[in-house]
Design an enzyme around this catalytic site. Structure first.
Site, PDB file in Angstrom:
ATOM      1  N   LYS A  15      62.757   9.571  27.367  1.00  0.00           N
ATOM      2  CA  LYS A  15      62.474  10.929  27.833  1.00  0.00           C
ATOM      3  C   LYS A  15      61.052  11.350  27.464  1.00  0.00           C
ATOM      4  O   LYS A  15      60.342  11.944  28.277  1.00  0.00           O
ATOM      5  CB  LYS A  15      63.486  11.910  27.241  1.00  0.00           C
TER       6      LYS A  15
ATOM      7  N   HIS B 292      72.463  11.934  11.641  1.00  0.00           N
ATOM      8  CA  HIS B 292      73.837  11.728  12.094  1.00  0.00           C
ATOM      9  C   HIS B 292      74.808  12.347  11.109  1.00  0.00           C
ATOM     10  O   HIS B 292      74.520  12.522   9.931  1.00  0.00           O
ATOM     11  CB  HIS B 292      74.163  10.263  12.339  1.00  0.00           C
TER      12      HIS B 292
END
Length: 132
Positions: A62, A113
């Protein structure tokens, strides 16, 4: 100057079938990225490991502005420095594409995470040309 930014989030549980089927991890991850712990002892840790790295690849694509068009997932990978800071390493094809789009640059990577989700954030910073 900022060339591009990218972010991605991945559901950790999605990677359980990847951990159990090494054909999938072999397909999408470079050798340097493979989980080195015991998956038998900690499937959760292995899933978080792969989810964060897959999110990083998505975020990089991206930030580069190409999506995965022209990129091989195994030609760029996440590794860590001696302090545990994650960074990308690039194979020849990805280096060439990165340079052709952004010129001389630095790629910054942040991973995070938790039990259910992994996230990644990438910034591609163009190097300023020195004045003559």
């Amino acid at each position: 100057m900022i060339f591009g930014i990218g972010t991605d989030i991945a559901k950790v549980s999605r990677f359980e079938k990847w951990v159990k089927n090494t054909d999938l991890t072999e397909r999408f991850f470079a050798d340097e990225e493979h989980f080195t712990g015991s998956t038998e002892k900690s499937i959760s840790a292995a899933c978080q490991h792969y989810a964060a790295r897959f999110a990083a690849k998505e975020a990089f694509a991206k930030a580069l502005g190409t999506g995965f068009v022209g990129l091989s997932l195994k030609d760029f990978w996440v590794t860590k420095d001696e302090n545990g800071k994650p960074f990308f390493s690039f194979g020849a094809a990805t280096k060439e594409m990165l340079f052709s789009r952004a010129g001389e640059c630095t790629v910054h990577l942040s991973l995070s995470h938790e039990k259910e989700y992994a996230t990644a954030f990438v910034v591609i910073e163009k190097r300023e040309k020195e004045a003559d």
